[in-house]
Design a protein around this motif. Structure first.
Motif, mmCIF file in Angstrom:
data_model
loop_
_atom_site.group_PDB
_atom_site.id
_atom_site.type_symbol
_atom_site.label_atom_id
_atom_site.label_comp_id
_atom_site.label_asym_id
_atom_site.label_seq_id
_atom_site.Cartn_x
_atom_site.Cartn_y
_atom_site.Cartn_z
ATOM 1 N N MET A 192 1.107 -1.098 0.420
ATOM 2 C CA MET A 192 0.294 -0.695 0.176
ATOM 3 C C MET A 192 1.107 1.379 0.199
ATOM 4 O O MET A 192 1.728 1.478 0.850
ATOM 5 N N ALA A 193 0.674 2.266 -1.153
ATOM 6 C CA ALA A 193 1.467 4.099 -0.889
ATOM 7 C C ALA A 193 0.610 4.775 -0.232
ATOM 8 O O ALA A 193 -0.467 4.764 -0.317
ATOM 9 N N PHE A 194 1.195 5.419 0.323
ATOM 10 C CA PHE A 194 0.397 6.666 1.017
ATOM 11 C C PHE A 194 1.178 7.889 0.348
ATOM 12 O O PHE A 194 2.339 8.609 -0.224
ATOM 13 N N ASP A 195 0.207 8.756 0.151
ATOM 14 C CA ASP A 195 0.729 10.603 -0.622
ATOM 15 C C ASP A 195 1.269 11.024 0.248
ATOM 16 O O ASP A 195 2.177 11.677 0.207
ATOM 17 N N ASP A 196 1.526 11.099 1.552
ATOM 18 C CA ASP A 196 1.809 11.584 2.176
ATOM 19 C C ASP A 196 3.852 10.966 2.659
ATOM 20 O O ASP A 196 4.706 11.911 3.660
ATOM 21 N N PHE A 197 3.954 10.201 2.178
ATOM 22 C CA PHE A 197 5.419 9.670 2.492
ATOM 23 C C PHE A 197 6.863 9.465 1.566
ATOM 24 O O PHE A 197 5.977 9.642 -0.278
ATOM 25 N N ILE A 198 7.197 10.259 2.226
ATOM 26 C CA ILE A 198 8.577 10.626 1.751
ATOM 27 C C ILE A 198 10.132 9.440 2.640
ATOM 28 O O ILE A 198 9.890 10.335 3.757
ATOM 29 N N PRO A 199 10.070 8.456 1.519
ATOM 30 C CA PRO A 199 11.461 7.892 2.783
ATOM 31 C C PRO A 199 12.447 8.917 3.119
ATOM 32 O O PRO A 199 12.282 9.547 2.714
ATOM 33 N N SER A 200 12.820 8.613 3.825
ATOM 34 C CA SER A 200 13.836 9.266 4.833
ATOM 35 C C SER A 200 14.855 8.858 4.568
ATOM 36 O O SER A 200 15.699 8.056 3.246
ATOM 37 N N GLY A 201 16.092 9.539 4.518
ATOM 38 C CA GLY A 201 17.384 9.816 4.116
ATOM 39 C C GLY A 201 18.392 9.800 4.547
ATOM 40 O O GLY A 201 19.458 9.202 4.573
ATOM 41 N N ALA A 203 9.175 12.858 12.830
ATOM 42 C CA ALA A 203 8.497 12.305 10.956
ATOM 43 C C ALA A 203 7.628 12.808 10.691
ATOM 44 O O ALA A 203 6.668 14.081 11.378
ATOM 45 N N TYR A 204 7.257 13.207 9.394
ATOM 46 C CA TYR A 204 5.752 14.380 9.093
ATOM 47 C C TYR A 204 5.856 15.514 9.297
ATOM 48 O O TYR A 204 6.322 15.916 8.372
ATOM 49 N N PHE A 205 5.691 16.077 10.065
ATOM 50 C CA PHE A 205 5.456 17.472 10.898
ATOM 51 C C PHE A 205 6.625 18.035 10.836
ATOM 52 O O PHE A 205 7.589 18.702 11.940
ATOM 53 N N PHE A 206 7.370 18.616 9.540
ATOM 54 C CA PHE A 206 7.623 19.157 9.508
ATOM 55 C C PHE A 206 6.903 20.616 8.419
ATOM 56 O O PHE A 206 7.344 21.003 7.696
ATOM 57 N N PRO A 207 6.648 21.331 8.965
ATOM 58 C CA PRO A 207 5.846 22.693 8.692
ATOM 59 C C PRO A 207 6.994 23.652 7.562
ATOM 60 O O PRO A 207 7.832 23.352 7.996
ATOM 61 N N PRO A 234 6.976 26.779 3.865
ATOM 62 C CA PRO A 234 5.702 27.383 3.665
ATOM 63 C C PRO A 234 5.174 26.627 2.137
ATOM 64 O O PRO A 234 4.281 26.703 1.688
ATOM 65 N N THR A 235 5.538 25.682 2.156
ATOM 66 C CA THR A 235 4.993 25.034 0.811
ATOM 67 C C THR A 235 5.106 23.438 1.132
ATOM 68 O O THR A 235 4.418 22.809 0.195
ATOM 69 N N TYR A 236 5.071 23.230 1.803
ATOM 70 C CA TYR A 236 4.708 21.666 2.770
ATOM 71 C C TYR A 236 3.406 22.489 3.567
ATOM 72 O O TYR A 236 3.604 22.301 4.488
ATOM 73 N N ASP A 237 2.607 21.500 3.928
ATOM 74 C CA ASP A 237 1.276 21.374 4.444
ATOM 75 C C ASP A 237 1.621 20.235 5.089
ATOM 76 O O ASP A 237 0.411 19.304 4.661
ATOM 77 N N VAL A 238 0.852 20.146 6.765
ATOM 78 C CA VAL A 238 0.865 18.880 7.843
ATOM 79 C C VAL A 238 -0.237 18.722 8.670
ATOM 80 O O VAL A 238 -0.655 18.160 8.859
ATOM 81 N N SER A 239 -0.993 20.217 7.509
ATOM 82 C CA SER A 239 -2.495 20.295 8.861
ATOM 83 C C SER A 239 -3.256 18.973 8.519
ATOM 84 O O SER A 239 -3.740 18.663 9.631
ATOM 85 N N GLN A 240 -3.262 18.694 8.031
ATOM 86 C CA GLN A 240 -3.749 17.240 7.752
ATOM 87 C C GLN A 240 -3.720 15.795 8.858
ATOM 88 O O GLN A 240 -4.388 15.238 9.313
ATOM 89 N N GLY A 241 -2.803 15.797 8.792
ATOM 90 C CA GLY A 241 -1.124 15.308 10.047
ATOM 91 C C GLY A 241 -2.149 15.551 11.328
ATOM 92 O O GLY A 241 -2.093 14.669 12.151
#
Length: 236
Positions: free
Chosen positions: A1-10, A112-116, A118-125
């Motif tokens: 299953m893929a998730f739209d909000d998922f960016i693999p960690s570096g 994880a995930y919550f990196f507010p 200006p170009t990333y909207d994390v409000s859905q999380g």
């Protein structure tokens, strides 16, 4: 299953073994850990480690009544499942937490995930975390301080870390959500020089890493500032 909000960690997605070494070197004096406990005690409560990765921190929550690890990276799930038999590992993401409404007391999101930004909207999380938290429950986001400490200086010269945002915007965004932000100064300290080198090379581009290591040939650690963003669900 893929998730739209998922960016693999570096980092841990690239080398989970070195990332374990990194975790072992975090906060040797326990300053950050004490701050986490103070912000939202979890003894005999239910806790979600959101973006648990390979699960290194799961055994640290042994006094929780219920423990969940939520992780979107399929390559890390089996490692996480082997960390702590008590933890329920869920293949999911910050925007799709497979738990019932008002069902947990504490959520931790560690880098994880919550990196507010200006170009990333994390409000859905945040809305999804609010859904699963009980009234009065607490989200604690463990973030990097991009101003204080030697790690912050490395971040400033690392293009790879741009996604983590900048303190001013981050603090403002969390304040607008009604969260409190606490600055915690701690450190990294490793058992050997080779451990430090492997972690610095994992976390930063080659030129940044090699320059810093050359400038600090005897070091096995560095100062590290954290920001804790603490959000409490209204209605208790």
């Amino acid at each position: 299953m893929a998730f739209d909000d998922f960016i693999p960690s570096g980092n841990q997605a690239v080398n989970p073994g070195v990332y374990d070494i990194e975790n072992e070197g975090i906060d040797p004096e326990g300053t950050l850990w004490r701050a986490l406990v103070e912000a939202a005690p979890w003894t005999d409560k239910s806790l979600v480690d959101l973006g648990c990765g390979a699960g290194w921190w799961l055994p640290k929550y042994s006094d929780a009544a219920e423990l969940y690890g939520v992780e979107p990276d399929e390559t890390l799930l089996d490692i996480a499942r082997g960390r702590d038999s008590k933890a329920k590992i869920l293949h999911s993401s910050a925007e799709h937490i497979p738990l019932a409404d008002d069902s947990v007391d504490v959520v931790h999101a560690r880098f994880a995930y919550f990196f507010p930004h200006p170009t990333y909207d994390v409000s859905q999380g945040l809305r999804e975390v609010a859904r699963v938290l009980r009234p009065g429950g607490t989200l604690v986001v463990i973030d990097n301080d991009t101003v204080r400490g030697e790690f912050a200086k490395l971040l400033k010269v690392s293009v790879a870390a741009e996604r983590q945002g900048e303190n001013t915007y981050t603090r403002q965004w969390w304040a607008e959500q009604g969260a409190e932000t606490r600055a915690i100064m701690s450190s990294w300290e490793f058992q050997s020089r080779s451990d430090l080198e492997s972690v610095i090379r994992l976390e930063f581009p080659s030129e940044v890493a090699e320059n810093w290591l050359a400038e600090h040939p005897e070091r096995t650690g560095l100062s590290y500032g954290y920001l804790l963003h603490i959000w409490v669900k209204p209605g208790a």
